[in-house]
Design an enzyme around this catalytic site. Structure first.
Site, PDB file in Angstrom:
ATOM      1  N   HIS A 288      -3.669  -5.459   1.136  1.00 50.71           N
ATOM      2  CA  HIS A 288      -3.038  -5.848   2.409  1.00 50.71           C
ATOM      3  C   HIS A 288      -2.990  -7.374   2.549  1.00 50.71           C
ATOM      4  O   HIS A 288      -3.951  -7.980   3.011  1.00 50.71           O
ATOM      5  CB  HIS A 288      -3.803  -5.230   3.588  1.00 50.71           C
ATOM      6  CG  HIS A 288      -3.586  -3.762   3.675  1.00 50.71           C
ATOM      7  ND1 HIS A 288      -2.512  -3.207   4.334  1.00 50.71           N
ATOM      8  CD2 HIS A 288      -4.275  -2.722   3.135  1.00 50.71           C
ATOM      9  CE1 HIS A 288      -2.552  -1.897   4.209  1.00 50.71           C
ATOM     10  NE2 HIS A 288      -3.606  -1.567   3.489  1.00 50.71           N
TER      11      HIS A 288
ATOM     12  N   ASP B 121       4.532 -14.782  30.873  1.00 47.23           N
ATOM     13  CA  ASP B 121       5.805 -14.215  30.429  1.00 47.23           C
ATOM     14  C   ASP B 121       6.899 -14.380  31.484  1.00 47.23           C
ATOM     15  O   ASP B 121       8.021 -14.767  31.172  1.00 47.23           O
ATOM     16  CB  ASP B 121       5.652 -12.726  30.066  1.00 47.23           C
ATOM     17  CG  ASP B 121       4.618 -12.523  28.976  1.00 47.23           C
ATOM     18  OD1 ASP B 121       4.315 -13.503  28.272  1.00 47.23           O
ATOM     19  OD2 ASP B 121       4.104 -11.393  28.831  1.00 47.23           O
TER      20      ASP B 121
ATOM     21  N   CYS C 244       0.838  -1.212   0.000  1.00 48.32           N
ATOM     22  CA  CYS C 244       0.000   0.000   0.000  1.00 48.32           C
ATOM     23  C   CYS C 244       0.871   1.260   0.000  1.00 48.32           C
ATOM     24  O   CYS C 244       1.528   1.554  -0.995  1.00 48.32           O
ATOM     25  CB  CYS C 244      -0.965  -0.065   1.181  1.00 48.32           C
ATOM     26  SG  CYS C 244      -2.345   1.066   1.000  1.00 48.32           S
ATOM     27  N   TYR C 245       0.950   1.988   1.120  1.00 45.94           N
ATOM     28  CA  TYR C 245       1.772   3.205   1.165  1.00 45.94           C
ATOM     29  C   TYR C 245       3.211   2.885   0.764  1.00 45.94           C
ATOM     30  O   TYR C 245       3.867   3.633   0.043  1.00 45.94           O
ATOM     31  CB  TYR C 245       1.752   3.793   2.581  1.00 45.94           C
ATOM     32  CG  TYR C 245       2.509   5.105   2.717  1.00 45.94           C
ATOM     33  CD1 TYR C 245       1.846   6.324   2.634  1.00 45.94           C
ATOM     34  CD2 TYR C 245       3.890   5.118   2.907  1.00 45.94           C
ATOM     35  CE1 TYR C 245       2.543   7.521   2.748  1.00 45.94           C
ATOM     36  CE2 TYR C 245       4.595   6.306   3.019  1.00 45.94           C
ATOM     37  CZ  TYR C 245       3.916   7.501   2.943  1.00 45.94           C
ATOM     38  OH  TYR C 245       4.598   8.684   3.048  1.00 45.94           O
TER      39      TYR C 245
ATOM     40  N   LYS D 244       3.600 -12.893  21.715  1.00 43.70           N
ATOM     41  CA  LYS D 244       2.957 -13.720  22.751  1.00 43.70           C
ATOM     42  C   LYS D 244       2.776 -15.177  22.294  1.00 43.70           C
ATOM     43  O   LYS D 244       3.028 -16.104  23.053  1.00 43.70           O
ATOM     44  CB  LYS D 244       1.589 -13.113  23.090  1.00 43.70           C
ATOM     45  CG  LYS D 244       0.934 -13.704  24.301  1.00 43.70           C
ATOM     46  CD  LYS D 244       1.511 -13.089  25.540  1.00 43.70           C
ATOM     47  CE  LYS D 244       0.908 -13.608  26.798  1.00 43.70           C
ATOM     48  NZ  LYS D 244       1.422 -12.886  27.960  1.00 43.70           N
TER      49      LYS D 244
ATOM     50  N   GLU E  50      -1.409  -9.012   4.686  1.00 48.10           N
ATOM     51  CA  GLU E  50      -1.193  -9.426   6.080  1.00 48.10           C
ATOM     52  C   GLU E  50      -2.493  -9.659   6.840  1.00 48.10           C
ATOM     53  O   GLU E  50      -2.484 -10.315   7.881  1.00 48.10           O
ATOM     54  CB  GLU E  50      -0.326  -8.377   6.812  1.00 48.10           C
ATOM     55  CG  GLU E  50      -0.959  -7.000   7.048  1.00 48.10           C
ATOM     56  CD  GLU E  50      -0.824  -6.040   5.872  1.00 48.10           C
ATOM     57  OE1 GLU E  50      -0.734  -6.525   4.726  1.00 48.10           O
ATOM     58  OE2 GLU E  50      -0.853  -4.812   6.089  1.00 48.10           O
TER      59      GLU E  50
END
Ligand code: XMP
Length: 522
Positions: free
Chosen positions: A179, A237, A91-92, A378, A181
């Protein structure tokens, strides 16, 4: 671990994501990592020397909220083209590439938002679109490339966007207007596979075993014979951090567990008497329950609660850490999203909630910082946790906020209110597990509401507080919808809470989405 595996984890095959402010740039990094290839995220304003030193095998330029038609909007640093590695502009990123290489971009008032079908140019064999036929993609743009830069060809078009995919095969430069993604582009994964493996020639080296190896070797190299201090919270974590460091340096790791009394039922007991023993961790327990309760007394405002808890946490930790004057390192369970978020928040001043963090600790303690999970998302931390042998149920738990139940007792935090919400929450969790619903919702918990309402228990009138049940579905916790738990299930949970937890007059279910509501009530 064998030597060849260790060298694989050297990350010689790695991609760089340059971010132009897109809300999706983290997603791009995740898509690449999911393919088993390491990648890092950097701002488009990163120092060119750092970009060069990273030695990427390929670069992906993200989308962005600005228009390239504005002369002060960000540009692709020259170093990207000087490195002579494959580049994919999204895109951009594509539009900036077009302008900077001599093409043109315009706004022809044919904005495209939503699904679009691409027609592939059958005459050209595109390495990026290899093994794809007609592509259903997600578009979100006002501007588009109107003239190709020299050496480029159009390899796919949509109804409103003639130059939907452009490429310069010999220079390995590619641009897509859509996009790949986002999950709304079903073949996005295939496109990334083509770019990462076929075009950049990367090998899959980012597996849990290799990552563990890489981290353990790194910790040993860094800390040598020194001791490391870690604040253990019971969360995923910090637990994975502890296990990794313990694997690397064994008894040189010292853990501090601050018992602030804001945990869920049986939480401390499970951590200290099961997990820690099983893992052979060396833990110092600091009983600070009364201290936290007294400092929180009468405090109603959630931001104030967060600040008090954050400060107290640091104070108690500092006090306990002084018992180990010979320790040189402080370990923290910082993960990659925290790193990206804090890099991004440098440009945004809009804080909705100040998150509980202990960022001030290393400087105050004069300790060197070690963050073994700093490069991991994560889901990667979870996979590593499982690969390290931690139980699935401990690793795939719902998120729990640092300030704990203080956020789930609205109004003043009292011992009675904490005990009430703890018991109610335990019942809710037990029923979610029993009914095989725990892993079907993203997060669930109970909230204590200090408003009283009337009920009847037996023949007696009850005038008591309320418990709210919250269960949400979410992929990233930035947005969420209330989980569609069945009425029968909710009624059953409510009945148990009223019968088994003293002094609750009624139970309600929160059906608000985020936005406008947040997930926690506070
Ligand atoms: P909100 O309430 O902002 O929460 O919609 C989004 C997610 O973040 C969790 N949360 C926190 N996690 N420290 C944390 O580690 C915090 O201070 C904190 N506050 C909220 C929340 O539980 C949800 O998953």
């Amino acid at each position: 671990m064998q030597a060849n595996k260790t060298s694989n984890a050297d990350k010689t095959h790695k991609l760089l994501i340059l971010d132009f402010g897109s809300q999706y740039s983290q997603l791009i990094a995740r898509r690449v990592r999911e393919l088993g290839v390491f990648c890092e995220w950097m701002s488009c304003h990163a120092d060119p020397e750092i970009i060069k030193a990273f030695q990427p095998s390929g670069i992906i330029l993200s989308g962005g909220p600005e228009t390239v038609l504005d002369s002060i909007s960000p540009r692709i640093p020259d170093v990207v083209f000087e490195l002579d590695v494959p580049v994919l502009g999204i895109c951009y990123g594509m539009q900036a590439m077009a302008i900077q290489l001599g093409g043109a971009v315009g706004n022809n008032h044919h904005s495209e938002f939503g699904h679009a079908n691409l027609n592939l140019n059958a005459k050209l064999s595109s390495p990026l679109l290899k093994d794809m036929t007609n592509l259903n993609v997600w578009m979100s743009h006002g501007d588009q490339v109107t003239h190709l830069p020299k050496g480029f060809a159009i390899t796919a078009s949509s109804e409103n966007t003639q130059i939907a995919v452009m490429e310069n095969k010999s220079k390995k430069l590619y641009g897509v207007q859509f996009h790949p993604e986002v999950t709304h582009t079903p073949d996005g994964k295939k496109l990334f596979e083509n770019f990462v493996f076929e075009i950049c020639g990367c090998e899959q080296n980012w597996t849990s075993e290799n990552i563990i190896d890489h981290i353990v070797t790194d910790i040993r190299k860094k800390v040598g014979k020194d001791k490391v201090l870690l604040g253990l919270s019971g969360g995923v974590d910090s637990l994975v951090t502890a296990v990794l460091i313990h694997k690397a340096i064994g008894a040189q790791l010292v853990c501090i567990y601050i018992d602030h009394g804001l945990q869920r039922l049986q939480e401390s007991d499970y951590l200290l008497n099961h997990q820690a023993r099983e893992l052979d961790l060396n833990i110092l327990v600091s009983d600070a329950q009364d201290w936290f309760l007294s400092k929180l007394e009468g405090v109603e405002e959630p931001e104030q609660k967060r600040k008090i808890i954050g400060r107290l946490f640091i104070d108690v930790f500092m006090k306990e850490a002084k018992r180990f004057p010979s320790i040189k390192w402080l370990a923290q369970g910082t993960i990659y999203s925290d790193v990206i978020e804090s890099a991004k928040s440098g440009t945004s001043s809009h804080t909705i909630k100040s998150h509980h963090n202990v960022g001030g600790l290393p400087a105050k303690l004069h300790l060197k910082l070690i963050e073994p999970l700093r490069e991991l998302f994560k889901d990667e931390v979870r996979k590593i946790g499982v690969a390290l042998g931690l139980p699935y149920k401990d690793i795939y738990r719902h998120p729990f906020p640092g300030p704990g139940l203080a956020l789930r007792v609205l109004g003043p935090v009292t011992k009675e209110a904490l005990d009430t919400v703890r018991k109610a929450d335990f019942i809710f969790m037990e029923e979610l597990h029993k009914n095989d619903l725990y892993h079907k919702v993203s997060q669930a918990f109970c909230v204590f509401l200090p408003v009283k309402s009337v009920g009847v228990v037996g023949d007696a009138r009850l005038y008591a507080p309320i418990i709210a049940l919250r269960a949400v579905e979410s992929t990233d916790f930035m947005t969420a919808t209330s989980a569609h738990l069945s009425h029968d299930f909710l009624e059953h949970v409510a009945r148990r809470i009223i019968n088994e937890v003293k002094n609750v007059s009624r139970v309600v279910y929160d059906i608000t989405s985020k936005p406008p509501a947040t997930i926690e009530w506070e």
